[in-house]
Motif scaffolding. Structure first.
Motif, mmCIF file in Angstrom:
data_model
loop_
_atom_site.group_PDB
_atom_site.id
_atom_site.type_symbol
_atom_site.label_atom_id
_atom_site.label_comp_id
_atom_site.label_asym_id
_atom_site.label_seq_id
_atom_site.Cartn_x
_atom_site.Cartn_y
_atom_site.Cartn_z
ATOM 1 N N MET A 218 -11.088 1.776 25.161
ATOM 2 C CA MET A 218 -11.128 1.304 26.551
ATOM 3 C C MET A 218 -9.804 0.644 26.933
ATOM 4 O O MET A 218 -9.229 0.937 27.979
ATOM 5 N N LEU A 219 -9.316 -0.243 26.058
ATOM 6 C CA LEU A 219 -8.072 -0.968 26.359
ATOM 7 C C LEU A 219 -6.885 -0.008 26.447
ATOM 8 O O LEU A 219 -5.938 -0.242 27.189
ATOM 9 N N ALA A 220 -6.958 1.060 25.651
ATOM 10 C CA ALA A 220 -5.849 2.010 25.622
ATOM 11 C C ALA A 220 -5.929 3.014 26.767
ATOM 12 O O ALA A 220 -5.108 3.929 26.845
ATOM 13 N N LEU A 275 -14.092 -6.723 30.165
ATOM 14 C CA LEU A 275 -12.673 -6.608 29.794
ATOM 15 C C LEU A 275 -11.776 -6.728 31.025
ATOM 16 O O LEU A 275 -10.692 -7.318 30.965
ATOM 17 N N ARG A 276 -12.246 -6.209 32.157
ATOM 18 C CA ARG A 276 -11.459 -6.261 33.396
ATOM 19 C C ARG A 276 -11.267 -7.713 33.842
ATOM 20 O O ARG A 276 -10.204 -8.094 34.297
ATOM 21 N N GLU A 341 -13.466 -11.496 22.461
ATOM 22 C CA GLU A 341 -12.762 -11.796 21.205
ATOM 23 C C GLU A 341 -12.406 -10.522 20.428
ATOM 24 O O GLU A 341 -11.426 -10.498 19.696
ATOM 25 N N THR A 342 -13.182 -9.477 20.597
ATOM 26 C CA THR A 342 -12.822 -8.183 19.975
ATOM 27 C C THR A 342 -11.476 -7.734 20.531
ATOM 28 O O THR A 342 -10.541 -7.394 19.792
ATOM 29 N N ALA A 343 -11.408 -7.733 21.857
ATOM 30 C CA ALA A 343 -10.195 -7.243 22.524
ATOM 31 C C ALA A 343 -8.998 -8.129 22.190
ATOM 32 O O ALA A 343 -7.907 -7.634 21.885
#
Ligand code: NAP
Length: 358
Positions: A218-220, A275-276, A341-343
């Motif tokens: 997702m972050l990528a 995440l956003r 915290e994962t991200a």
């Protein structure tokens, strides 16, 4: 009482054997045991993997614990090594099981190490008079045969013949069933099983597990469009805590415990929203579109990666953690904190280029 039991175990000097210590959950488990001052034995497939385990401990802020930490070679598909690893052990935490990013063509590739490996570990533990084994199964063995009422607890079992059930899920059902069958027929060994939902939270190794791979993708920017899919989440540190409670609590023998942060499930799209909020600069690459279940079903005909989502039928399951919280005094974190915290850990250790290729 739990804290006293941990202190007593530490004082006893009896080692706890951890299988799968090179993995995501394993790294956190070894770190927690060493932090509690408990002697810890870790099985590894190759001795070179000791370096990776020590590096993970460094990231967890735990000294490599040379006086307390030992390594033994053992592979789930082979008999060699297990008897030596079990000698003098007080408890076994059996975490090891293949958890691949991509499902193999042959389901036996996963079933054989998962099921036969669990039996090998139980047999060796029994032969060494280890009183209790705690085995990591999965929610995959609980709630992947969709029920109309959408409520799931430890009394539920996934039917391994459920249409479209991915090989990994099948391997977890068959391994857990085989483990229960084994202890039913044997005296002198107790089994407790942990059934975690999707495990997230801080990453310690350079090789994130398949679950954390979702957040990384997702972050990528690799998941702008996600299938509708709701599931439970649990923090890796809470999964470790649950294993230790099940290892020490007298009433945990013969029981399975679902590990989930709370009954409301989260969705892939919802994870993207969390995440956003934390990384507003990545809003453009995070999941922005959710496919409806009809679209997922259609796409799953040609994309095996969507079969799990299709099989869950768009249901928003209500997954109970009542048994673990009331019987074992377990107190899991909020899902939101775990996702963030994962991200953050992926970014901290340079395991993702936010918005770019991972
Ligand atoms: P992981 O990081 O992929 O770790 C898997 C571990 O199993 C590794 O230590 C791996 O060793 C070991 N293993 C795999 N095949 C083996 C074999 N043939 N012989 C010996 N060891 C073998 O995954 P994880 O998330 O930590 O998973 C730990 C446990 O939790 C597994 O039982 C998994 O099914 C369960 N679980 C995970 C999740 C999740 O979302 N992560 C959810 C529910 C349940 P190598 O390093 O040598 O490959």
């Amino acid at each position: 009482m739990f804290t006293d039991d941990l202190s007593a175990l530490s004082a006893s000097g009896k080692p706890v054997l951890v299988t799968g210590g090179t993995g995501y959950v394993g790294g956190h488990t070894v770190a927690r045991l060493l932090r509690e001052g408990i002697r810890t034995r870790v099985t590894v497939r190759e001795s070179a993997q000791q370096t990776a385990v020590r590096a993970a401990l460094g990231r967890a802020g735990v000294a490599a614990g040379d006086g307390l930490l030992e390594f033994f070679p053992a592979e789930l598909t082979e008999d060699a090594g297990w008897a030596d690893a079990m000698e003098g052990v007080g408890h076994v935490l059996h975490l090891a099981s293949p958890f691949p990013f991509v499902q193999p063509d042959s389901e036996e590739e996963l079933i054989r190490p998962a099921r036969d490996g669990a039996l090998r570990v139980l047999q060796a533990a029994r032969a060494a008079a280890v009183p209790r084994v705690v085995m990591t199964s999965s929610y995959a063995a609980v709630g992947y045969t969709v029920k109309p009422d959408g409520h799931y607890s430890e009394t539920d079992w996934t039917d391994p013949d459920t249409e479209g059930l991915p090989p990994y899920h099948k391997s977890k059902v068959l391994a857990e069933r085989a483990a229960w069958d084994f202890v039913r027929d044997q005296d002198g060994i107790e089994l407790a099983v942990i059934n975690p939902t999707g495990i997230f939270g801080p990453v310690l190794s350079d090789r994130p597990s398949a679950s954390v791979g979702l957040v990384r993708a997702m972050l990528a920017g690799q998941m702008p469009v996600v299938p509708v899919m709701h599931f439970g989440i649990v923090d890796v540190r809470d999964v470790v805590d649950l294993h230790l409670r099940a290892m020490l609590h007298p009433k945990a023998a013969g029981e399975r415990f679902i590990g989930v942060s709370g009954p409301p499930s989260v969705s892939l799209y919802g994870m993207g929203q969390v995440l956003r909020e934390r990384f507003p600069s990545l809003a453009g690459v995070l999941p922005h579109t959710e496919l409806a279940i009809e679209q997922v079903r259609e796409a799953a005909k040609t994309d095996p990666g969507l079969r799990e989502a299709a099989g869950l039928k768009g249901q928003r399951p209500v997954i109970s953690n009542e048994k673990a919280t009331s019987m074992l005094g377990w107190q899991p974190r909020e899902a939101r904190e775990t996702i963030v915290e994962t991200a953050e850990s992926l970014v901290r250790w340079g395991l993702v280029v936010p918005g770019g290729e991972s």
